[in-house]
Design a protein around this motif. Structure first.
Motif, PDB file in Angstrom:
ATOM      1  N   THR A  56       0.868  -1.167   0.000  1.00  0.00           N
ATOM      2  CA  THR A  56       0.000   0.000   0.000  1.00  0.00           C
ATOM      3  C   THR A  56       0.903   1.214   0.000  1.00  0.00           C
ATOM      4  N   GLY A  57       0.635   2.136  -0.900  1.00  0.00           N
ATOM      5  CA  GLY A  57       1.450   3.338  -0.968  1.00  0.00           C
ATOM      6  C   GLY A  57       0.598   4.570  -1.162  1.00  0.00           C
ATOM      7  N   VAL A  58       1.063   5.654  -0.554  1.00  0.00           N
ATOM      8  CA  VAL A  58       0.386   6.933  -0.682  1.00  0.00           C
ATOM      9  C   VAL A  58       1.429   8.004  -0.973  1.00  0.00           C
ATOM     10  N   VAL A  59       1.151   8.821  -1.966  1.00  0.00           N
ATOM     11  CA  VAL A  59       1.959  10.008  -2.230  1.00  0.00           C
ATOM     12  C   VAL A  59       1.059  11.206  -1.988  1.00  0.00           C
ATOM     13  N   LEU A  60       1.438  12.017  -1.021  1.00  0.00           N
ATOM     14  CA  LEU A  60       0.713  13.264  -0.776  1.00  0.00           C
ATOM     15  C   LEU A  60       1.191  14.270  -1.809  1.00  0.00           C
ATOM     16  N   LEU A  61       0.253  14.910  -2.448  1.00  0.00           N
ATOM     17  CA  LEU A  61       0.558  15.887  -3.486  1.00  0.00           C
ATOM     18  C   LEU A  61       0.176  17.275  -3.002  1.00  0.00           C
ATOM     19  N   ALA A  62       0.887  18.276  -3.467  1.00  0.00           N
ATOM     20  CA  ALA A  62       0.462  19.643  -3.202  1.00  0.00           C
ATOM     21  C   ALA A  62      -0.960  19.824  -3.718  1.00  0.00           C
ATOM     22  N   GLU A  63      -1.296  19.059  -4.774  1.00  0.00           N
ATOM     23  CA  GLU A  63      -2.618  19.126  -5.390  1.00  0.00           C
ATOM     24  C   GLU A  63      -3.630  18.183  -4.750  1.00  0.00           C
ATOM     25  N   SER A  64      -3.217  17.182  -3.962  1.00  0.00           N
ATOM     26  CA  SER A  64      -4.039  16.279  -3.164  1.00  0.00           C
ATOM     27  C   SER A  64      -3.335  14.951  -2.914  1.00  0.00           C
ATOM     28  N   HIS A  65      -3.694  13.832  -3.639  1.00  0.00           N
ATOM     29  CA  HIS A  65      -3.040  12.564  -3.312  1.00  0.00           C
ATOM     30  C   HIS A  65      -3.114  11.520  -4.427  1.00  0.00           C
ATOM     31  N   LEU A  66      -2.219  10.542  -4.288  1.00  0.00           N
ATOM     32  CA  LEU A  66      -2.220   9.302  -5.077  1.00  0.00           C
ATOM     33  C   LEU A  66      -2.168   8.157  -4.079  1.00  0.00           C
ATOM     34  N   ALA A  67      -3.017   7.152  -4.250  1.00  0.00           N
ATOM     35  CA  ALA A  67      -2.970   5.947  -3.422  1.00  0.00           C
ATOM     36  C   ALA A  67      -2.940   4.726  -4.337  1.00  0.00           C
ATOM     37  N   VAL A  68      -2.097   3.751  -3.958  1.00  0.00           N
ATOM     38  CA  VAL A  68      -1.943   2.518  -4.727  1.00  0.00           C
ATOM     39  C   VAL A  68      -1.995   1.349  -3.760  1.00  0.00           C
ATOM     40  N   HIS A  69      -2.741   0.310  -4.128  1.00  0.00           N
ATOM     41  CA  HIS A  69      -2.828  -0.902  -3.324  1.00  0.00           C
ATOM     42  C   HIS A  69      -2.637  -2.088  -4.261  1.00  0.00           C
ATOM     43  N   THR A  70      -1.684  -2.980  -3.946  1.00  0.00           N
ATOM     44  CA  THR A  70      -1.436  -4.141  -4.799  1.00  0.00           C
ATOM     45  C   THR A  70      -1.827  -5.422  -4.076  1.00  0.00           C
ATOM     46  N   TRP A  71      -2.350  -6.361  -4.836  1.00  0.00           N
ATOM     47  CA  TRP A  71      -2.715  -7.692  -4.346  1.00  0.00           C
ATOM     48  C   TRP A  71      -2.077  -8.728  -5.273  1.00  0.00           C
ATOM     49  N   PRO A  72      -0.828  -9.150  -4.998  1.00  0.00           N
ATOM     50  CA  PRO A  72      -0.193 -10.122  -5.888  1.00  0.00           C
ATOM     51  C   PRO A  72      -0.961 -11.440  -5.958  1.00  0.00           C
ATOM     52  N   GLU A  73      -1.594 -11.821  -4.867  1.00  0.00           N
ATOM     53  CA  GLU A  73      -2.344 -13.087  -4.849  1.00  0.00           C
ATOM     54  C   GLU A  73      -3.578 -13.043  -5.749  1.00  0.00           C
ATOM     55  N   LEU A  74      -4.025 -11.846  -6.093  1.00  0.00           N
ATOM     56  CA  LEU A  74      -5.180 -11.667  -6.976  1.00  0.00           C
ATOM     57  C   LEU A  74      -4.797 -11.103  -8.339  1.00  0.00           C
ATOM     58  N   ALA A  75      -3.501 -10.813  -8.518  1.00  0.00           N
ATOM     59  CA  ALA A  75      -3.012 -10.160  -9.745  1.00  0.00           C
ATOM     60  C   ALA A  75      -3.804  -8.869  -9.999  1.00  0.00           C
ATOM     61  N   ALA A  76      -4.043  -8.116  -8.912  1.00  0.00           N
ATOM     62  CA  ALA A  76      -4.905  -6.940  -8.977  1.00  0.00           C
ATOM     63  C   ALA A  76      -4.262  -5.733  -8.292  1.00  0.00           C
ATOM     64  N   VAL A  77      -4.694  -4.558  -8.728  1.00  0.00           N
ATOM     65  CA  VAL A  77      -4.199  -3.286  -8.196  1.00  0.00           C
ATOM     66  C   VAL A  77      -5.371  -2.310  -8.174  1.00  0.00           C
ATOM     67  N   THR A  78      -5.416  -1.462  -7.146  1.00  0.00           N
ATOM     68  CA  THR A  78      -6.342  -0.335  -7.182  1.00  0.00           C
ATOM     69  C   THR A  78      -5.532   0.954  -7.154  1.00  0.00           C
ATOM     70  N   LEU A  79      -5.983   1.911  -7.945  1.00  0.00           N
ATOM     71  CA  LEU A  79      -5.346   3.227  -8.045  1.00  0.00           C
ATOM     72  C   LEU A  79      -6.375   4.293  -7.712  1.00  0.00           C
ATOM     73  N   ASP A  80      -5.924   5.335  -7.049  1.00  0.00           N
ATOM     74  CA  ASP A  80      -6.792   6.422  -6.625  1.00  0.00           C
ATOM     75  C   ASP A  80      -6.004   7.722  -6.802  1.00  0.00           C
ATOM     76  N   VAL A  81      -6.473   8.595  -7.670  1.00  0.00           N
ATOM     77  CA  VAL A  81      -5.818   9.882  -7.918  1.00  0.00           C
ATOM     78  C   VAL A  81      -6.851  10.975  -7.695  1.00  0.00           C
ATOM     79  N   TYR A  82      -6.528  11.887  -6.804  1.00  0.00           N
ATOM     80  CA  TYR A  82      -7.410  13.025  -6.552  1.00  0.00           C
ATOM     81  C   TYR A  82      -6.589  14.293  -6.674  1.00  0.00           C
ATOM     82  N   VAL A  83      -7.093  15.239  -7.444  1.00  0.00           N
ATOM     83  CA  VAL A  83      -6.435  16.544  -7.557  1.00  0.00           C
ATOM     84  C   VAL A  83      -7.453  17.655  -7.335  1.00  0.00           C
TER      85      VAL A  83
END
Length: 120
Positions: A56-83
């Motif tokens: 799970t990773g989060v980058v705080l942006l001056a403009e808001s945020h990016l969040a990433v969550h990986t699930w290798p066991e599911l071969a899946a990823v969720t991405l969240d970008v807010y500006v």
């Protein structure tokens, strides 16, 4: 308060990719893509879950945020970008960031959502 919130659910990604389980690899890629898209990172945190879990990773942006969550066991990823679009419209930068990260994971299937926030 006006802004654009984008999400993507990625499925069928190659789970052997370092981005799935190596927090530093994911961190470097996220920061690279954030900067390439013209957004400004102001902080970050990346955490790997024990037992072969994902990151799970989060980058705080001056403009808001990016969040990433990986699930290798599911071969899946969720991405969240807010500006936020206060002072400038960052929508194209958000779209470019989401597209770049989607491409980095090489998904077979992508489900996207788009939400305009702070409407009249």
């Amino acid at each position: 308060m006006h802004g654009l919130h984008l999400t993507a659910d990625l499925r069928g990604c190659p789970p052997q990719a370092a981005l799935f389980t190596d927090p530093e690899a994911l961190r470097q890629r996220c920061l690279h893509e954030v900067r390439c898209c013209g957004l400004r990172p102001v902080g970050e945190l990346f955490h790997r879950f024990a037992g072969g879990g994902g990151v799970t990773g989060v980058v705080l942006l001056a403009e808001s945020h990016l969040a990433v969550h990986t699930w290798p066991e599911l071969a899946a990823v969720t991405l969240d970008v807010y500006v936020c679009n206060f002072g400038a419209d960052n929508s194209a930068r958000a779209e470019a960031l989401l597209a770049a990260l989607e491409a980095a994971f090489s998904p077979v299937d992508v489900q996207r959502q788009r939400l305009q926030r702070g409407g009249a």
